[in-house]
Design an enzyme around this catalytic site. Structure first.
Site, PDB file in Angstrom:
ATOM      1  N   LYS A  70     -21.102   5.332 -34.428  1.00 51.86           N
ATOM      2  CA  LYS A  70     -21.304   5.181 -35.883  1.00 51.86           C
ATOM      3  C   LYS A  70     -22.398   4.150 -36.157  1.00 51.86           C
ATOM      4  O   LYS A  70     -23.276   4.371 -36.987  1.00 51.86           O
ATOM      5  CB  LYS A  70     -20.011   4.715 -36.550  1.00 51.86           C
ATOM      6  CG  LYS A  70     -18.916   5.751 -36.580  1.00 51.86           C
ATOM      7  CD  LYS A  70     -17.775   5.223 -37.424  1.00 51.86           C
ATOM      8  CE  LYS A  70     -16.564   6.115 -37.328  1.00 51.86           C
ATOM      9  NZ  LYS A  70     -15.367   5.510 -37.900  1.00 51.86           N
TER      10      LYS A  70
ATOM     11  N   HIS B 101     -10.178  33.942 -16.555  1.00 54.32           N
ATOM     12  CA  HIS B 101     -11.407  34.600 -16.099  1.00 54.32           C
ATOM     13  C   HIS B 101     -12.600  33.650 -16.131  1.00 54.32           C
ATOM     14  O   HIS B 101     -13.741  34.084 -16.101  1.00 54.32           O
ATOM     15  CB  HIS B 101     -11.679  35.837 -16.964  1.00 54.32           C
ATOM     16  CG  HIS B 101     -10.566  36.823 -16.919  1.00 54.32           C
ATOM     17  ND1 HIS B 101     -10.615  37.993 -16.193  1.00 54.32           N
ATOM     18  CD2 HIS B 101      -9.326  36.787 -17.480  1.00 54.32           C
ATOM     19  CE1 HIS B 101      -9.475  38.648 -16.323  1.00 54.32           C
ATOM     20  NE2 HIS B 101      -8.677  37.935 -17.099  1.00 54.32           N
TER      21      HIS B 101
ATOM     22  N   GLU C 235      -7.801   9.585 -27.460  1.00 54.60           N
ATOM     23  CA  GLU C 235      -8.097   8.481 -28.374  1.00 54.60           C
ATOM     24  C   GLU C 235      -7.086   7.353 -28.177  1.00 54.60           C
ATOM     25  O   GLU C 235      -7.391   6.175 -28.395  1.00 54.60           O
ATOM     26  CB  GLU C 235      -8.147   8.946 -29.838  1.00 54.60           C
ATOM     27  CG  GLU C 235      -9.121   8.090 -30.644  1.00 54.60           C
ATOM     28  CD  GLU C 235      -9.241   8.453 -32.109  1.00 54.60           C
ATOM     29  OE1 GLU C 235      -8.309   9.007 -32.683  1.00 54.60           O
ATOM     30  OE2 GLU C 235     -10.299   8.150 -32.700  1.00 54.60           O
TER      31      GLU C 235
HETATM   32  O1  PA5 Z   1      -6.520   8.614 -34.900  1.00 55.70           O
HETATM   33  C1  PA5 Z   1      -7.318   7.944 -35.537  1.00 55.70           C
HETATM   34  O2  PA5 Z   1      -7.060   6.803 -35.953  1.00 55.70           O
HETATM   35  C2  PA5 Z   1      -8.688   8.503 -35.875  1.00 55.70           C
HETATM   36  O3  PA5 Z   1      -8.893   9.731 -35.270  1.00 55.70           O
HETATM   37  C3  PA5 Z   1      -8.841   8.614 -37.392  1.00 55.70           C
HETATM   38  O4  PA5 Z   1      -7.835   9.456 -37.893  1.00 55.70           O
HETATM   39  C4  PA5 Z   1     -10.203   9.190 -37.761  1.00 55.70           C
HETATM   40  O5  PA5 Z   1     -11.220   8.371 -37.250  1.00 55.70           O
HETATM   41  C5  PA5 Z   1     -10.361   9.297 -39.280  1.00 55.70           C
HETATM   42  O6  PA5 Z   1     -10.180   8.043 -39.879  1.00 55.70           O
HETATM   43  P1  PA5 Z   1      -9.990   7.890 -41.426  1.00 55.70           P
HETATM   44  O7  PA5 Z   1      -8.681   8.500 -41.803  1.00 55.70           O
HETATM   45  O8  PA5 Z   1     -10.007   6.422 -41.672  1.00 55.70           O
HETATM   46  O9  PA5 Z   1     -11.126   8.595 -42.092  1.00 55.70           O
END
Ligand code: PA5
Length: 508
Positions: free
Chosen positions: A478, A359, A338
């Site tokens: 989304k 394995h 990410e």
């Molecule tokens: O690392 C990040 O920013 C994302 O993985 C968020 O944590 C995730 O999308 C969840 O977001 P939020 O805390 O706004 O629900």
């Protein structure tokens, strides 16, 4: 960076004496002697020196842009200098580097930590279970750190929802919760307050627990000012006064300058951890130690990965051999891609549980396409072990390591030797390897290693010339999902259902 506080420093020094530090051995990034292959991903001293220079420059830049004030300077942004998503910057958005100093600062908030510990103890006494709702950075490391710290289970059971939409898992968890004697506490975690998976989970969990007459206290961890969750939290009676002192309330939010995947050291993780019984001071100290003393190590590790990436590595395989460390590894699998999967760049991250996966995937890693580096995670002392019983039936030839033998080995030692064997075998077969060693699974060491990874992942992104602290790609699915759910109006629903139909997916 903040002034050193002597009391905190003494405590950290004691933890280092007690547990030691996390180590990263990168010798296996270089080719074994005599290794012949023109196309290998092994790095050379020169590759490393160049990448290291870049890493050190980016590290200096990261620290110079770091901003410990809560909401950032009004016109600050992450200026990537050499190109990338945020070259123009986004004036008004904070530089998302609050995590660099957060643990150190929070250690000085002694009353907050004490009150939070008391709240955690009380929640564990008052309720039969603790349900954590969150996704991505607002979830992975919470389960990761709890499972690694308490392999045999926590003082009250933890359940995690909101990180998928899998109805059968909901059913299983609701069925278990319905059997509990006391009420159930819930902690919904969402910085934006608008993420759909946790929002759906919150509705379902509140509804089900209410209908079972088992809904206890609800805690919401979110943005200090905005977002759907913040706006409704007070009206819904979340974060009840009987558990939250004024001092807790003062600090109980996710700072604007700390993004999801770096947020587990904030109340995002601190509340679940203290309910589980984890020592918050040890955890924050380990993370702070990494920010204070291991930045160069993190930069060197990032440099090795970057040098291999430049040679064509597309995967970083995270290998481990202790089952309770799985979710922690998944935390790194959440963090790195990410942070770094942007602008057509980035290292894919995979997990590999040995010896089980020896394995399966082990075959491909050793003998298949060579496009991976492999990072082995060793836990030196697991704190639990078994001796191997001698047997009259020695057809398996294992009596040589069993009780009564000249050199008996325990199960965990055998496990580490097996993973060391995989490391050697894969390295000799052309896979660059790194060995990470945690002295034991304690909050200080776990958080220290996580700090090294956080710093390394951010640096790696800057080395690629991308912004490591945003996640613009997450928006795409989304938007489409909202159309498919009819949340964007009839017209767009029809249109997107038609798109699916054209692909032959109209039954969904
Ligand atoms: O690392 C990040 O920013 C994302 O993985 C968020 O944590 C995730 O999308 C969840 O977001 P939020 O805390 O706004 O629900």
């Amino acid at each position: 960076m903040m002034q050193k506080n002597t009391g905190i420093q003494v405590y950290i020094d004691d933890c280092v004496k007690k547990y030691g530090t996390v180590t990263y051995n990168m010798k296996g990034m270089y080719a074994p002697q005599g290794f012949k292959s023109g196309q290998s991903l092994f790095i050379t001293e020169r590759d490393f020196a160049e990448a290291r220079e870049l890493a050190r420059q980016k590290s200096e830049y990261l620290l110079s842009s770091a901003d410990s004030s809560e909401n950032g300077k009004p016109d600050s942004f992450l200026d990537l200098r050499d190109g990338g998503t945020d070259t123009e910057g986004e004036p008004g958005k904070p530089v998302m580097t609050g995590w660099l100093s957060y643990a150190g600062e929070t250690l000085t908030h002694e009353k907050f930590l004490q009150d939070l510990k008391q709240a955690g103890d009380r929640i564990a006494r008052d309720f039969s279970a603790f349900v954590v709702i969150g996704i991505g950075g607002s979830y992975t490391n919470i389960e990761g750190i709890i499972n690694a710290s308490y392999p045999s289970g926590t003082r009250i059971p933890f359940y995690f929802l909101g990180q998928h939409l899998s109805a059968e898992r909901y059913k299983k968890i609701f069925s278990e919760l319905s059997q509990m004697n006391k009420k159930i506490a819930v902690n919904v975690i969402s910085k934006s307050g608008t993420t759909t998976e946790p929002a759906l989970a919150l509705r379902l969990v509140l509804d089900k627990l209410n209908s079972m007459n088992k809904l206890g206290a609800v805690f919401a961890t979110t943005d200090p000012e905005k977002g759907a969750l913040r706006e409704s939290a007070a009206a819904r009676g979340f974060n009840p006064e009987e558990y939250f002192t004024d001092e807790i309330k003062r600090h109980f939010y996710i700072r604007a300058n700390i993004g999801g995947r770096f947020s587990v050291i904030t109340p995002v993780g601190l509340l679940p951890f203290t309910v589980a019984g984890i020592d918050l001071n040890a955890l924050l100290s380990g993370y702070h130690y990494a920010m204070d003393s291991l930045k160069n190590l993190a930069a060197d590790v990032a440099a090795c990965k970057y040098a291999a990436y430049k040679k064509g590595a597309v995967n970083a395989i995270l290998s481990y051999n202790v089952a309770c460390f799985r979710e922690k590894i998944l935390g790194f699998r959440q963090l790195w891609p990410e942070c770094n999967g942007k602008d057509g760049k980035g290292l894919n991250v995979m997990e590999e549980f040995y010896t089980s996966d020896a394995h399966s995937n082990g075959q491909l890693i050793k003998s298949g396409i060579k496009n991976s580096i492999e990072i082995f995670h060793f836990i030196q002392n697991l704190g639990v072990d078994f001796t191997i019983p001698a047997s009259d039936y020695n057809n398996d030839k294992l009596n040589v390591i069993a009780e009564g033998a000249k050199n008996p080995l325990t199960l965990h030692t055998i496990n580490n030797r097996f993973m060391a064997a995989l490391l050697l075998d894969h390295w000799k077969s052309g896979v660059p390897v790194i060995a990470v060693t945690l002295p034991s699974l304690n909050p200080f060491s776990i958080a220290m290693q996580m700090g090294v990874e956080h710093y390394g992942a951010a640096l790696f992104g800057l080395m690629l010339g991308i912004n490591p602290v945003n996640q613009p790609g997450v928006q795409g699915y989304k938007e489409i999902a909202f159309k498919l759910l009819g949340m964007k109006g009839e017209g767009l629903l029809e249109e997107s259902l038609k798109e699916l139909k054209n692909l032959g997916l109209d039954a969904l």
